[in-house]
Design a protein around this motif. Structure first.
Motif, PDB file in Angstrom:
ATOM      1  N   ILE A  16       0.839  -1.381  -0.041  1.00  0.00           N
ATOM      2  CA  ILE A  16      -0.144   0.047   0.203  1.00  0.00           C
ATOM      3  C   ILE A  16       0.964   1.267  -0.021  1.00  0.00           C
ATOM      4  CG2 ILE A  16      -1.480   1.235   1.345  1.00  0.00           C
ATOM      5  CD1 ILE A  16      -2.889  -1.425   2.006  1.00  0.00           C
ATOM      6  N   PHE A  17       1.889   1.233   0.830  1.00  0.00           N
ATOM      7  CA  PHE A  17       2.741   2.507   0.961  1.00  0.00           C
ATOM      8  C   PHE A  17       3.550   2.760  -0.453  1.00  0.00           C
ATOM      9  CE2 PHE A  17       1.447   2.868   5.266  1.00  0.00           C
ATOM     10  CZ  PHE A  17       1.551   4.164   5.671  1.00  0.00           C
ATOM     11  N   SER A  18       3.874   1.578  -0.817  1.00  0.00           N
ATOM     12  CA  SER A  18       4.647   1.516  -2.172  1.00  0.00           C
ATOM     13  C   SER A  18       3.812   2.227  -3.396  1.00  0.00           C
ATOM     14  CB  SER A  18       4.951   0.243  -2.568  1.00  0.00           C
ATOM     15  OG  SER A  18       6.048  -0.088  -1.669  1.00  0.00           O
ATOM     16  N   GLU A  19       2.426   1.749  -3.441  1.00  0.00           N
ATOM     17  CA  GLU A  19       1.529   2.331  -4.430  1.00  0.00           C
ATOM     18  C   GLU A  19       1.150   3.991  -4.203  1.00  0.00           C
ATOM     19  OE1 GLU A  19      -1.643  -0.369  -4.043  1.00  0.00           O
ATOM     20  OE2 GLU A  19      -0.827  -2.073  -5.230  1.00  0.00           O
ATOM     21  N   LEU A  20       1.088   4.037  -2.575  1.00  0.00           N
ATOM     22  CA  LEU A  20       0.796   5.564  -2.459  1.00  0.00           C
ATOM     23  C   LEU A  20       1.981   6.452  -2.862  1.00  0.00           C
ATOM     24  CD1 LEU A  20      -1.148   5.163   0.788  1.00  0.00           C
ATOM     25  CD2 LEU A  20      -2.263   5.902  -1.500  1.00  0.00           C
ATOM     26  N   GLY A  21       3.154   5.819  -2.453  1.00  0.00           N
ATOM     27  CA  GLY A  21       4.320   6.674  -2.722  1.00  0.00           C
ATOM     28  C   GLY A  21       4.448   7.074  -4.193  1.00  0.00           C
ATOM     29  N   ALA A  22       4.037   6.205  -5.195  1.00  0.00           N
ATOM     30  CA  ALA A  22       4.035   6.235  -6.639  1.00  0.00           C
ATOM     31  C   ALA A  22       2.694   7.308  -7.095  1.00  0.00           C
ATOM     32  CB  ALA A  22       4.042   5.161  -7.415  1.00  0.00           C
ATOM     33  N   ASP A  23       1.867   7.379  -6.358  1.00  0.00           N
ATOM     34  CA  ASP A  23       0.665   8.273  -6.797  1.00  0.00           C
ATOM     35  C   ASP A  23       0.806   9.774  -6.668  1.00  0.00           C
ATOM     36  OD1 ASP A  23      -1.926   9.227  -7.270  1.00  0.00           O
ATOM     37  OD2 ASP A  23      -2.765   7.774  -6.043  1.00  0.00           O
ATOM     38  N   ARG A  24       0.900  10.499  -7.820  1.00  0.00           N
ATOM     39  CA  ARG A  24       1.268  11.892  -7.663  1.00  0.00           C
ATOM     40  C   ARG A  24       0.333  12.522  -7.215  1.00  0.00           C
ATOM     41  NH1 ARG A  24       3.835  13.465 -13.543  1.00  0.00           N
ATOM     42  NH2 ARG A  24       3.378  15.390 -12.577  1.00  0.00           N
ATOM     43  N   ASP A  25      -0.998  12.012  -7.236  1.00  0.00           N
ATOM     44  CA  ASP A  25      -1.977  12.767  -6.514  1.00  0.00           C
ATOM     45  C   ASP A  25      -1.929  12.930  -4.846  1.00  0.00           C
ATOM     46  OD1 ASP A  25      -4.759  14.457  -6.807  1.00  0.00           O
ATOM     47  OD2 ASP A  25      -5.661  12.581  -5.788  1.00  0.00           O
ATOM     48  N   VAL A  26      -1.255  12.103  -4.329  1.00  0.00           N
ATOM     49  CA  VAL A  26      -1.293  11.845  -2.890  1.00  0.00           C
ATOM     50  C   VAL A  26       0.017  12.666  -2.463  1.00  0.00           C
ATOM     51  CG1 VAL A  26      -0.600  10.350  -1.118  1.00  0.00           C
ATOM     52  CG2 VAL A  26      -2.327   9.685  -2.745  1.00  0.00           C
ATOM     53  N   ARG A  27      -0.084  13.606  -1.650  1.00  0.00           N
ATOM     54  CA  ARG A  27       1.055  14.461  -1.196  1.00  0.00           C
ATOM     55  C   ARG A  27       1.295  14.442   0.532  1.00  0.00           C
ATOM     56  NH1 ARG A  27       0.616  19.962  -4.574  1.00  0.00           N
ATOM     57  NH2 ARG A  27       0.671  19.236  -6.532  1.00  0.00           N
ATOM     58  N   ALA A  28       0.572  13.531   1.190  1.00  0.00           N
ATOM     59  CA  ALA A  28       0.689  13.184   2.450  1.00  0.00           C
ATOM     60  C   ALA A  28      -0.124  11.829   2.652  1.00  0.00           C
ATOM     61  CB  ALA A  28       0.451  14.130   3.144  1.00  0.00           C
ATOM     62  N   ILE A  29       0.532  11.241   3.798  1.00  0.00           N
ATOM     63  CA  ILE A  29      -0.110   9.923   4.258  1.00  0.00           C
ATOM     64  C   ILE A  29      -0.327   9.761   5.573  1.00  0.00           C
ATOM     65  CG2 ILE A  29      -0.035   7.278   3.924  1.00  0.00           C
ATOM     66  CD1 ILE A  29       1.968   7.741   1.644  1.00  0.00           C
ATOM     67  N   LEU A  30      -1.386   9.590   6.154  1.00  0.00           N
ATOM     68  CA  LEU A  30      -1.504   9.394   7.585  1.00  0.00           C
ATOM     69  C   LEU A  30      -1.890   7.891   7.916  1.00  0.00           C
ATOM     70  CD1 LEU A  30      -4.421  12.124   8.196  1.00  0.00           C
ATOM     71  CD2 LEU A  30      -1.869  12.299   7.735  1.00  0.00           C
TER      72      LEU A  30
END
Length: 257
Positions: free
Chosen positions: A37-51
């Motif tokens: 999940i964090f690998s995918e979110l890291g590659a998602d340019r729409d995501v700029r922060a993760i809680l």
């Protein structure tokens, strides 16, 4: 319902450990899912922060010991298990996005491992931190121990690991285990994430890469990769946008490229 849920709103992703009846104890499958999940979110340019949060009253009590007879019984299984745990923390640290652990209730053992992999830990007054490895004849992993050391220093790290004591939120804040205490830690985390998300993503990810590498000890930082991030930001659209916005006296519109 999934054991881990993900939602994205206003460029902020919220990853929720979703086993509240088990105090969000982590199964082997969940460790592997966190890495994915964090690998995918890291590659998602729409995501700029993760809680990262836990459903219900607790963040996480750590590994689900009830499944150890099946997944961590032999030495080979223990090695594989630690690989999965380290992969999850490496994915959080390597996501390239600011990460914030929203901690309430118990944050123990592997739960601490997850929270320490985040850039920030915002705790409710009810939060309780602790690493009970010494009560289970487990040696806490090298990566997680290095993160603990970088947060609280040598003497406090020894006290935490030697005694396996549980540490209330106020004490955790004092020694650096937590960064902030708030009655509504999720609201505080979203406010912080929003402030960071308004800045240039390449600057934030570059700073995270360099700082995390330095914090993990001598030789951990890839200097060539760090320089590539510095040079890439200098050549980026966002660098030009930041300069134009300053000259035109307007807020910049960063795109992460």
């Amino acid at each position: 319902m999934a054991d881990i849920e993900v939602a994205v709103e206003d460029h902020i992703a919220t990853v929720t450990l979703n086993r509240p009846a088990q105090r969000n104890a982590m199964t082997l499958a969940m460790w592997r899912d966190v890495a994915r999940i964090f690998s995918e979110l890291g590659a998602d340019r729409d995501v700029r922060a993760i809680l990262l949060a836990g459903a219900g009253a607790d963040f996480s009590v750590g590994a689900d010991i009830s499944e150890f007879p099946l997944v961590r019984h032999t030495l080979e299984q223990s090695v594989d298990y630690e690989v999965a745990v380290d992969a999850s923390s490496d994915a959080i640290a390597g996501a390239g996005k600011p990460t914030i652990a929203v901690v309430s209730g118990y944050c123990l053992g592997g739960g601490c491992h997850l929270s320490m992999s985040c850039d920030f830990r915002i705790a409710a007054p009810t939060a309780i931190f602790g690493i009970p490895a010494a009560k289970l004849s487990i040696v806490y992993g090298v990566r997680s121990t290095q993160r603990l050391l970088s947060l609280v220093g040598l003497t406090q790290a020894k006290r935490i690991l030697y005694t396996a004591d549980r540490i209330p939120a106020g004490e955790a804040l004092r020694i650096g285990f937590a960064d902030e205490m708030a009655d509504d830690p999720m609201a505080a985390a979203r406010t912080l994430a929003g402030r960071i998300a308004a800045n240039a993503p390449l600057s934030v990810s570059g700073a995270k890469f360099i700082l995390d590498g330095l914090a993990m000890g001598p030789g951990a930082l890839d200097l060539d990769a760090a320089q590539a991030r510095i040079d890439g930001a200098s050549r980026s659209f966002d660098y030009q946008e930041g300069r134009n916005a300053f000259a035109e006296k307007r807020p910049p519109r960063f795109e992460g490229r």
